[in-house]
Design a protein around this motif. Sequence first.
Motif, PDB file in Angstrom:
ATOM      1  N   ILE A   1     -50.064  40.048  -8.660  1.00 39.18           N
ATOM      2  CA  ILE A   1     -49.218  39.249  -7.774  1.00 39.18           C
ATOM      3  C   ILE A   1     -48.955  37.923  -8.482  1.00 39.18           C
ATOM      4  O   ILE A   1     -49.874  37.132  -8.714  1.00 39.18           O
ATOM      5  CB  ILE A   1     -49.887  38.995  -6.418  1.00 39.18           C
ATOM      6  N   ARG A   2     -47.699  37.665  -8.841  1.00 40.65           N
ATOM      7  CA  ARG A   2     -47.395  36.510  -9.670  1.00 40.65           C
ATOM      8  C   ARG A   2     -45.947  36.078  -9.488  1.00 40.65           C
ATOM      9  O   ARG A   2     -45.130  36.824  -8.942  1.00 40.65           O
ATOM     10  CB  ARG A   2     -47.633  36.849 -11.133  1.00 40.65           C
TER      11      ARG A   2
ATOM     12  N   ASN B   1     -39.825  27.126  -4.717  1.00 41.68           N
ATOM     13  CA  ASN B   1     -40.114  28.431  -4.120  1.00 41.68           C
ATOM     14  C   ASN B   1     -41.262  28.284  -3.137  1.00 41.68           C
ATOM     15  O   ASN B   1     -42.316  27.748  -3.486  1.00 41.68           O
ATOM     16  CB  ASN B   1     -40.508  29.446  -5.201  1.00 41.68           C
ATOM     17  N   VAL B   2     -41.064  28.761  -1.927  1.00 40.70           N
ATOM     18  CA  VAL B   2     -42.119  28.677  -0.919  1.00 40.70           C
ATOM     19  C   VAL B   2     -43.299  29.548  -1.354  1.00 40.70           C
ATOM     20  O   VAL B   2     -43.128  30.691  -1.774  1.00 40.70           O
ATOM     21  CB  VAL B   2     -41.597  29.139   0.456  1.00 40.70           C
ATOM     22  N   GLY B   3     -44.478  28.983  -1.261  1.00 37.09           N
ATOM     23  CA  GLY B   3     -45.676  29.718  -1.633  1.00 37.09           C
ATOM     24  C   GLY B   3     -46.066  29.561  -3.091  1.00 37.09           C
ATOM     25  O   GLY B   3     -47.074  30.119  -3.524  1.00 37.09           O
ATOM     26  N   ALA B   4     -45.276  28.795  -3.846  1.00 40.40           N
ATOM     27  CA  ALA B   4     -45.561  28.599  -5.270  1.00 40.40           C
ATOM     28  C   ALA B   4     -45.976  27.163  -5.536  1.00 40.40           C
ATOM     29  O   ALA B   4     -45.423  26.224  -4.959  1.00 40.40           O
ATOM     30  CB  ALA B   4     -44.349  28.942  -6.114  1.00 40.40           C
ATOM     31  N   THR B   5     -46.940  26.994  -6.424  1.00 44.30           N
ATOM     32  CA  THR B   5     -47.382  25.671  -6.858  1.00 44.30           C
ATOM     33  C   THR B   5     -47.252  25.584  -8.371  1.00 44.30           C
ATOM     34  O   THR B   5     -47.628  26.511  -9.093  1.00 44.30           O
ATOM     35  CB  THR B   5     -48.844  25.418  -6.451  1.00 44.30           C
ATOM     36  N   GLY B   6     -46.690  24.482  -8.828  1.00 44.88           N
ATOM     37  CA  GLY B   6     -46.554  24.264 -10.264  1.00 44.88           C
ATOM     38  C   GLY B   6     -47.141  22.931 -10.660  1.00 44.88           C
ATOM     39  O   GLY B   6     -47.092  21.964  -9.886  1.00 44.88           O
TER      40      GLY B   6
ATOM     41  N   VAL C   1     -45.189  21.370 -20.634  1.00 46.30           N
ATOM     42  CA  VAL C   1     -45.908  22.630 -20.419  1.00 46.30           C
ATOM     43  C   VAL C   1     -46.292  22.689 -18.950  1.00 46.30           C
ATOM     44  O   VAL C   1     -46.742  21.687 -18.379  1.00 46.30           O
ATOM     45  CB  VAL C   1     -47.169  22.712 -21.300  1.00 46.30           C
ATOM     46  N   SER C   2     -46.113  23.848 -18.339  1.00 51.94           N
ATOM     47  CA  SER C   2     -46.452  23.974 -16.925  1.00 51.94           C
ATOM     48  C   SER C   2     -47.233  25.255 -16.657  1.00 51.94           C
ATOM     49  O   SER C   2     -47.153  26.224 -17.416  1.00 51.94           O
ATOM     50  CB  SER C   2     -45.188  23.957 -16.051  1.00 51.94           C
ATOM     51  N   VAL C   3     -47.982  25.222 -15.571  1.00 50.98           N
ATOM     52  CA  VAL C   3     -48.679  26.390 -15.049  1.00 50.98           C
ATOM     53  C   VAL C   3     -48.164  26.615 -13.639  1.00 50.98           C
ATOM     54  O   VAL C   3     -48.114  25.683 -12.835  1.00 50.98           O
ATOM     55  CB  VAL C   3     -50.206  26.174 -15.032  1.00 50.98           C
ATOM     56  N   ILE C   4     -47.762  27.850 -13.340  1.00 49.83           N
ATOM     57  CA  ILE C   4     -47.168  28.157 -12.045  1.00 49.83           C
ATOM     58  C   ILE C   4     -47.844  29.390 -11.456  1.00 49.83           C
ATOM     59  O   ILE C   4     -48.082  30.379 -12.156  1.00 49.83           O
ATOM     60  CB  ILE C   4     -45.654  28.442 -12.186  1.00 49.83           C
ATOM     61  N   GLY C   5     -48.145  29.330 -10.165  1.00 52.06           N
ATOM     62  CA  GLY C   5     -48.766  30.476  -9.515  1.00 52.06           C
ATOM     63  C   GLY C   5     -48.716  30.350  -8.005  1.00 52.06           C
ATOM     64  O   GLY C   5     -48.258  29.326  -7.464  1.00 52.06           O
ATOM     65  N   PRO C   6     -49.205  31.365  -7.288  1.00 54.71           N
ATOM     66  CA  PRO C   6     -49.264  31.294  -5.827  1.00 54.71           C
ATOM     67  C   PRO C   6     -50.120  30.116  -5.386  1.00 54.71           C
ATOM     68  O   PRO C   6     -51.180  29.851  -5.969  1.00 54.71           O
ATOM     69  CB  PRO C   6     -49.922  32.627  -5.436  1.00 54.71           C
TER      70      PRO C   6
END
Length: 257
Positions: free
Chosen positions: A123-124, A195-200, A216-221
């Motif tokens: 799930i990503r 995006n709803v539900g996403a954190t970056g 540089v970024s990290v993105i996930g639920p």
Amino acid sequence: MDNHLSSVKNGCKLLKLFLDSPKELGVSDLSRKLELSKGAVHKLLMTFESEGFIKQNPATKQYSLGYTLLELGNKVLKNHNLVDFARPFLAQLSDKTKELVTLCVIDGQNAIYVDKIDSQYPIRFNAEEHRRFPMYATSAARAILAYRDDTFIDEVLGDQLKTYTAYTITDVDTMKRRLKDIRTNGYELSSNLRNVGATGLAAPIFDADGKAIASVSVIGPTDRMLPFHERWIQEVVEITRAISHELGYRGTGTAEA
């Protein structure tokens, strides 16, 4: 052989002393900093001077970096490919977070993901490479925009910001305050804005002139990211600092002049 390697190492240390020192240094200063005899330092200087790596000021008798180093530096920049260069750093961050990791750059007044490593989780979230989007729209882009000058920021923000979710910041003044916070903190952390539900979370990469050229970024639920956000922030900041350092940056992060 060991003596030769030791001389090469001392020579490298001598050249690097000029990175964080005054324009010119004398034999005594170099001797003290390197903890070598004045005679040994003088031999190194004579060797470097003969090859154009070091030059002596006839008036002060002190030394500064030579033009051969400038030529080499320009060659490095000419041959440099940021995507290839940053890839090992992205891989390192991906291994630690297991989330989507991106490399973002500016294209005019827009931003583009030029590289990414997908999340290792089933799930990503996904990010499209080489697709332009507004510089205020994502954490990765804002991490760069925050370090640009006021004129550029005004041009990018314009009079109206595009809405992506119910949580999107559409007020220009509010966005400017957020960019100021990014500059203060050194990174951006946001949830639900694109995006709803996403954190970056993202941090900028600086070049040798102190210009924010990428991020540089990290993105996930959000439910997976937030419990570890402090740890991931530290990882992202350390990675971008390492990349910036390799690019010749020696500052702490300033706005573009």
